[in-house]
Write a protein that holds these residues in place. Structure first.
Motif, PDB file in Angstrom:
ATOM      1  N   LYS A  29      58.769  -4.824  82.592  1.00 19.17           N
ATOM      2  CA  LYS A  29      59.360  -4.479  83.878  1.00 19.17           C
ATOM      3  C   LYS A  29      60.190  -5.614  84.465  1.00 19.17           C
ATOM      4  O   LYS A  29      61.188  -5.373  85.148  1.00 19.17           O
ATOM      5  CB  LYS A  29      58.259  -4.111  84.887  1.00 19.17           C
ATOM      6  CG  LYS A  29      57.787  -2.676  84.820  1.00 19.17           C
ATOM      7  CD  LYS A  29      56.945  -2.368  86.048  1.00 19.17           C
ATOM      8  CE  LYS A  29      56.639  -0.891  86.141  1.00 19.17           C
ATOM      9  NZ  LYS A  29      55.926  -0.554  87.400  1.00 19.17           N
ATOM     10  N   ILE A  30      59.778  -6.865  84.230  1.00 16.96           N
ATOM     11  CA  ILE A  30      60.332  -7.992  84.965  1.00 16.96           C
ATOM     12  C   ILE A  30      61.434  -8.740  84.228  1.00 16.96           C
ATOM     13  O   ILE A  30      62.488  -9.037  84.801  1.00 16.96           O
ATOM     14  CB  ILE A  30      59.200  -9.001  85.316  1.00 16.96           C
ATOM     15  CG1 ILE A  30      58.162  -8.346  86.208  1.00 16.96           C
ATOM     16  CG2 ILE A  30      59.775 -10.241  85.983  1.00 16.96           C
ATOM     17  CD1 ILE A  30      58.700  -7.855  87.530  1.00 16.96           C
ATOM     18  N   ALA A  31      61.217  -9.079  82.965  1.00 16.21           N
ATOM     19  CA  ALA A  31      62.042 -10.083  82.282  1.00 16.21           C
ATOM     20  C   ALA A  31      63.461  -9.608  82.004  1.00 16.21           C
ATOM     21  O   ALA A  31      63.685  -8.507  81.510  1.00 16.21           O
ATOM     22  CB  ALA A  31      61.366 -10.504  80.975  1.00 16.21           C
ATOM     23  N   THR A  32      64.435 -10.485  82.313  1.00 15.46           N
ATOM     24  CA  THR A  32      65.829 -10.268  81.923  1.00 15.46           C
ATOM     25  C   THR A  32      66.259 -11.257  80.837  1.00 15.46           C
ATOM     26  O   THR A  32      67.278 -11.070  80.185  1.00 15.46           O
ATOM     27  CB  THR A  32      66.765 -10.420  83.130  1.00 15.46           C
ATOM     28  OG1 THR A  32      66.598 -11.735  83.696  1.00 15.46           O
ATOM     29  CG2 THR A  32      66.451  -9.376  84.190  1.00 15.46           C
ATOM     30  N   ARG A  33      65.469 -12.343  80.678  1.00 16.91           N
ATOM     31  CA  ARG A  33      65.678 -13.307  79.596  1.00 16.91           C
ATOM     32  C   ARG A  33      64.296 -13.747  79.112  1.00 16.91           C
ATOM     33  O   ARG A  33      63.312 -13.633  79.842  1.00 16.91           O
ATOM     34  CB  ARG A  33      66.469 -14.533  80.068  1.00 16.91           C
ATOM     35  CG  ARG A  33      67.825 -14.214  80.681  1.00 16.91           C
ATOM     36  CD  ARG A  33      68.464 -15.461  81.285  1.00 16.91           C
ATOM     37  NE  ARG A  33      68.979 -16.374  80.281  1.00 16.91           N
ATOM     38  CZ  ARG A  33      69.381 -17.623  80.541  1.00 16.91           C
ATOM     39  NH1 ARG A  33      69.274 -18.107  81.770  1.00 16.91           N
ATOM     40  NH2 ARG A  33      69.863 -18.399  79.578  1.00 16.91           N
ATOM     41  N   VAL A  34      64.236 -14.265  77.889  1.00 17.65           N
ATOM     42  CA  VAL A  34      62.950 -14.693  77.311  1.00 17.65           C
ATOM     43  C   VAL A  34      63.115 -16.066  76.686  1.00 17.65           C
ATOM     44  O   VAL A  34      64.047 -16.311  75.912  1.00 17.65           O
ATOM     45  CB  VAL A  34      62.443 -13.687  76.249  1.00 17.65           C
ATOM     46  CG1 VAL A  34      61.127 -14.187  75.649  1.00 17.65           C
ATOM     47  CG2 VAL A  34      62.253 -12.309  76.852  1.00 17.65           C
ATOM     48  N   LEU A  35      62.187 -16.968  77.025  1.00 18.50           N
ATOM     49  CA  LEU A  35      62.130 -18.310  76.460  1.00 18.50           C
ATOM     50  C   LEU A  35      60.891 -18.371  75.581  1.00 18.50           C
ATOM     51  O   LEU A  35      59.767 -18.305  76.075  1.00 18.50           O
ATOM     52  CB  LEU A  35      62.041 -19.331  77.596  1.00 18.50           C
ATOM     53  CG  LEU A  35      62.445 -20.787  77.346  1.00 18.50           C
ATOM     54  CD1 LEU A  35      63.920 -20.856  76.955  1.00 18.50           C
ATOM     55  CD2 LEU A  35      62.203 -21.619  78.592  1.00 18.50           C
ATOM     56  N   HIS A  36      61.098 -18.446  74.255  1.00 25.73           N
ATOM     57  CA  HIS A  36      59.965 -18.405  73.327  1.00 25.73           C
ATOM     58  C   HIS A  36      59.644 -19.806  72.828  1.00 25.73           C
ATOM     59  O   HIS A  36      60.519 -20.515  72.316  1.00 25.73           O
ATOM     60  CB  HIS A  36      60.274 -17.494  72.140  1.00 25.73           C
ATOM     61  CG  HIS A  36      59.105 -17.320  71.210  1.00 25.73           C
ATOM     62  ND1 HIS A  36      58.055 -16.482  71.493  1.00 25.73           N
ATOM     63  CD2 HIS A  36      58.809 -17.913  70.017  1.00 25.73           C
ATOM     64  CE1 HIS A  36      57.165 -16.538  70.517  1.00 25.73           C
ATOM     65  NE2 HIS A  36      57.598 -17.414  69.613  1.00 25.73           N
ATOM     66  N   VAL A  37      58.363 -20.205  72.972  1.00 24.09           N
ATOM     67  CA  VAL A  37      57.895 -21.535  72.582  1.00 24.09           C
ATOM     68  C   VAL A  37      56.955 -21.393  71.396  1.00 24.09           C
ATOM     69  O   VAL A  37      55.927 -20.712  71.475  1.00 24.09           O
ATOM     70  CB  VAL A  37      57.151 -22.218  73.749  1.00 24.09           C
ATOM     71  CG1 VAL A  37      56.767 -23.645  73.370  1.00 24.09           C
ATOM     72  CG2 VAL A  37      57.986 -22.200  75.015  1.00 24.09           C
ATOM     73  N   GLU A  38      57.290 -22.045  70.283  1.00 20.96           N
ATOM     74  CA  GLU A  38      56.422 -21.965  69.106  1.00 20.96           C
ATOM     75  C   GLU A  38      56.808 -23.041  68.094  1.00 20.96           C
ATOM     76  O   GLU A  38      57.999 -23.242  67.813  1.00 20.96           O
ATOM     77  CB  GLU A  38      56.524 -20.585  68.451  1.00 20.96           C
ATOM     78  CG  GLU A  38      55.546 -20.368  67.316  1.00 20.96           C
ATOM     79  CD  GLU A  38      55.514 -18.931  66.810  1.00 20.96           C
ATOM     80  OE1 GLU A  38      54.660 -18.619  65.962  1.00 20.96           O
ATOM     81  OE2 GLU A  38      56.358 -18.124  67.256  1.00 20.96           O
ATOM     82  N   LYS A  39      55.794 -23.743  67.590  1.00 18.14           N
ATOM     83  CA  LYS A  39      55.960 -24.738  66.526  1.00 18.14           C
ATOM     84  C   LYS A  39      57.046 -25.764  66.841  1.00 18.14           C
ATOM     85  O   LYS A  39      57.883 -26.109  65.997  1.00 18.14           O
ATOM     86  CB  LYS A  39      56.279 -24.028  65.198  1.00 18.14           C
ATOM     87  CG  LYS A  39      55.152 -23.141  64.689  1.00 18.14           C
ATOM     88  CD  LYS A  39      55.505 -22.469  63.389  1.00 18.14           C
ATOM     89  CE  LYS A  39      54.362 -21.585  62.902  1.00 18.14           C
ATOM     90  NZ  LYS A  39      54.691 -20.859  61.644  1.00 18.14           N
ATOM     91  N   GLY A  40      57.036 -26.247  68.081  1.00 25.59           N
ATOM     92  CA  GLY A  40      57.967 -27.302  68.466  1.00 25.59           C
ATOM     93  C   GLY A  40      59.353 -26.832  68.842  1.00 25.59           C
ATOM     94  O   GLY A  40      60.192 -27.631  69.259  1.00 25.59           O
ATOM     95  N   ARG A  41      59.612 -25.532  68.689  1.00 25.44           N
ATOM     96  CA  ARG A  41      60.930 -24.980  69.032  1.00 25.44           C
ATOM     97  C   ARG A  41      60.831 -24.190  70.340  1.00 25.44           C
ATOM     98  O   ARG A  41      59.805 -23.582  70.628  1.00 25.44           O
ATOM     99  CB  ARG A  41      61.442 -24.041  67.933  1.00 25.44           C
ATOM    100  CG  ARG A  41      61.884 -24.724  66.659  1.00 25.44           C
ATOM    101  CD  ARG A  41      62.278 -23.681  65.626  1.00 25.44           C
ATOM    102  NE  ARG A  41      63.254 -22.738  66.148  1.00 25.44           N
ATOM    103  CZ  ARG A  41      64.577 -22.887  66.061  1.00 25.44           C
ATOM    104  NH1 ARG A  41      65.070 -23.950  65.468  1.00 25.44           N
ATOM    105  NH2 ARG A  41      65.393 -21.975  66.552  1.00 25.44           N
ATOM    106  N   VAL A  42      61.933 -24.223  71.080  1.00 22.05           N
ATOM    107  CA  VAL A  42      62.052 -23.397  72.284  1.00 22.05           C
ATOM    108  C   VAL A  42      63.372 -22.650  72.177  1.00 22.05           C
ATOM    109  O   VAL A  42      64.448 -23.256  72.225  1.00 22.05           O
ATOM    110  CB  VAL A  42      62.010 -24.243  73.570  1.00 22.05           C
ATOM    111  CG1 VAL A  42      62.182 -23.347  74.796  1.00 22.05           C
ATOM    112  CG2 VAL A  42      60.695 -25.012  73.660  1.00 22.05           C
ATOM    113  N   ASP A  43      63.288 -21.331  71.992  1.00 19.04           N
ATOM    114  CA  ASP A  43      64.485 -20.502  71.802  1.00 19.04           C
ATOM    115  C   ASP A  43      64.680 -19.588  72.992  1.00 19.04           C
ATOM    116  O   ASP A  43      63.738 -18.926  73.448  1.00 19.04           O
ATOM    117  CB  ASP A  43      64.355 -19.663  70.529  1.00 19.04           C
ATOM    118  CG  ASP A  43      64.265 -20.531  69.274  1.00 19.04           C
ATOM    119  OD1 ASP A  43      65.074 -21.456  69.158  1.00 19.04           O
ATOM    120  OD2 ASP A  43      63.367 -20.273  68.438  1.00 19.04           O
TER     121      ASP A  43
END
Length: 601
Positions: A516-530
């Motif tokens: 319902k909320i998100a218009t963008r997503v910041l994914h954090v995993e294994k030292g990467r932030v995409d």
């Protein structure tokens, strides 16, 4: 066979009746959820059924002894290492192992030696030497890696603590599992795993959850707990909502029909009253006419009796659930970018959480921060708000940026203060205004005098949200804001945040909420932030696609970012484009065409 049967349960708390007249039962193999608003007593009910808290009235009959049940609690207070904590799930083997280790130091004593021999034989019969192997299997199953096994449980993250409890339950293999908010703090992957495990589990499960997807996937039935009842509905959350909607429509139709009957009776009563008064007046001293007029009196009394019976069995029109009556205001902001992170890196000791992270938070952004437990999502938030300093890189903010941090508001609540007093300490507050706002946030007149320590976690979250409201922030940073909130309040908060005209950065594993909320997503995993410049559903689809090679992935990321910039630039312009804006748009389009040609090579 029943696990338990409970009848006429009642519980009071601080002079207030939490619930009464509660009937609930659980059969072997059933997977049943308890659903209800914050503060209604769901956790108290579970604790009472497990024998931890006495009820003030009613009875619970345990067909399966509580000593054979397993429990998953909201909070874990354990100082043992993870491996030792999980081993206690098999209480007898763990206890004998501990006793043998103690007796090993006293084998010179004859009595100790005899005791050692008896325990050793028992340990062998129970396959005691397989305990460590069994514990390791359970830890692997729930995804806790070997480098965490010797870590004290108190040092684990919230999600890791929940996994530790589940590993302990796996080792115990109980006939009944009781879980209080099992999905809190879990990442999406672990929630999916837990749902699969519950569906495959042969024993009974009784649990409280506000995760709507999780309820649909795992619940065979739902008990709706209110102050005066505990009603069972078959199926998961979607089925429950459908049954409740049908129930409300049926009740509304019956109430409307009954009201029509009531109005007809009232009209008949008025007519008979008028007829009697008119006939009695016209009859004068004529006995025959007076007797005839009295017939209307008997009819009048009959209608009045019918009205009384109808009122005694009156069906009330269904009430709409209480809602939050407010709009979340943001401090005005004239610029475009509220926060900019540039080449940010952070590590704890030798453990790098993320490296060279660059992104911006722009006006009206609704950014979801996702990733597995322990990846560094909360650390990234703390770097953004200045609580932590990056090892390298920098985070800069506009002078107009005003941050509201949900986790901080929750941590700062004083347990000894009343709800009302906790707000009156804020500068510029007036009691009458605070009482009005608390009413909008579903706290009634008497509720405002409750001490914070007497509140459920969901009620504390509502207080924290109201404090955010009073801050007037234009950038909200929310760390797991829906944990402990009931579903009604989650849906209210979703509506509130959708209408918020400031920027939002939120860590959450609630899929309904993020959709319902998100218009963008910041994914954090294994030292990467995409950064994914798309809504949550599109982000999940992209994550499910096969990975591209490095060059193609970089082009895809750049193309996505350019398209987002282009859309933002065009949609933000309400008047004629300036020459500078037209040039920027053309440059973006040209770069997109170049990337498209490179993809075709």
């Amino acid at each position: 066979m029943f696990i338990f049967q409970a009848t006429c349960l009642k519980k009071e708390w601080c002079g207030h009746t939490l619930f009464e007249n509660i009937h609930i039962e659980l059969k072997n193999g059933e997977h049943v959820a308890v659903y209800g608003q914050n503060g209604v007593g769901k956790t108290t009910l579970l604790r009472g059924l497990c024998g931890d808290t006495p009820f003030d009235h009613g009875s619970v009959t345990h067909m399966v002894p509580v000593s054979q049940w397993a429990f998953l609690h909201q909070e874990v207070h354990a100082t043992a290492t993870l491996q030792d904590y999980v081993a206690t799930g098999d209480h007898e083997r763990a206890l004998i192992k501990q006793q043998l280790e103690t007796l090993t130091q006293k084998l010179e004593d004859p009595d100790s030696f005899k005791r050692y021999e008896v325990l050793y034989d028992r340990f062998l019969q129970m396959n005691g030497y397989n305990l460590d192997t069994d514990v390791e299997k359970c830890l692997h199953t729930v995804g806790l890696p070997p480098d965490t096994w010797h870590t004290p449980v108190s040092h684990l993250s919230g999600g890791q603590k929940t996994r530790a409890q589940i590993a302990r339950i796996l080792l115990q293999q109980p006939p009944c599992v009781v879980m209080d908010e099992p999905t809190n703090h879990l990442d999406e992957e672990t929630i999916t795993w837990l749902a699969t495990w519950i569906k495959q589990y042969d024993g009974a499960v009784l649990y409280v959850s506000h995760d709507r997807y999780f309820l649909d996937e795992t619940a065979e039935a739902i008990y709706e707990l209110t102050e005066t009842s505990c009603t069972r509905y078959e199926g998961g959350y979607t089925a429950y909502k459908q049954q409740k909607d049908l129930e409300r429509k049926t009740q509304a139709a019956e109430a409307k029909k009954q009201e029509q009957e009531r109005q007809a009776l009232l009209a008949a009563i008025r007519n008979y009253q008028q007829w009697f008064q008119s006939a009695h007046k016209q009859a004068g001293q004529n006995d025959f006419a007076r007797a005839k007029a009295k017939k209307n009196v008997s009819r009048l009394h009959a209608k009045e009796s019918a009205l009384k019976r109808l009122d005694e069995s009156r069906i009330r029109k269904p009430q709409q659930s209480e809602r939050l009556h407010m709009h979340l205001q943001a401090t005005s902001f004239a610029g475009r970018t509220l926060l900019q992170a540039t080449d940010v890196s952070f590590s704890y000791g030798h453990k790098n959480l993320f490296t060279d992270v660059t992104f911006s938070v722009n006006r009206s952004d609704k950014i979801a921060v996702t990733g597995p437990n322990g990846a560094g999502k909360t650390t990234l938030l703390k770097c953004m708000i200045g609580t932590l300093t990056p090892v390298t890189g920098k985070v800069s903010m506009s002078p107009q940026t005003k941050i509201g941090y949900f986790s901080q508001e929750l941590d700062d609540l004083s347990a000894k203060q009343t709800i009302l007093d906790s707000f009156l300490t804020l500068p510029g507050t007036v009691e009458a205004d605070i009482r009005t706002l608390l009413g909008c946030f579903l706290f009634s007149r008497d509720d405002v005098h409750k001490q914070v320590r007497a509140l459920s976690m969901g009620e504390k979250c509502r207080v924290a949200f109201l404090k955010l409201y009073l801050r007037g922030a234009n950038l909200l940073v929310l760390d797991e804001p829906t944990n402990f909130l009931d579903i009604d309040t989650r849906e209210i908060i979703e509506d509130l945040l959708q209408g918020y005209d400031g920027a939002l950065v939120v860590v959450s594993h609630d899929r309904y909420f993020l959709e319902k909320i998100a218009t963008r997503v910041l994914h954090v995993e294994k030292g990467r932030v995409d950064m994914y410049d798309s809504n949550y559903n599109a982000y999940r689809e992209k994550r499910a696609q096969p990975r591209l090679n490095t060059a193609a992935q970089l082009r895809a990321n750049e193309r996505e970012h350019l398209q987002f910039q282009l859309t933002t630039l065009i949609s933000a312009t309400t008047e004629a484009l300036s020459a500078e804006q037209e040039t920027e748009i053309e440059e973006l389009k040209a770069r997109l065409r170049t990337l498209e040609r490179e993809d075709k090579r």
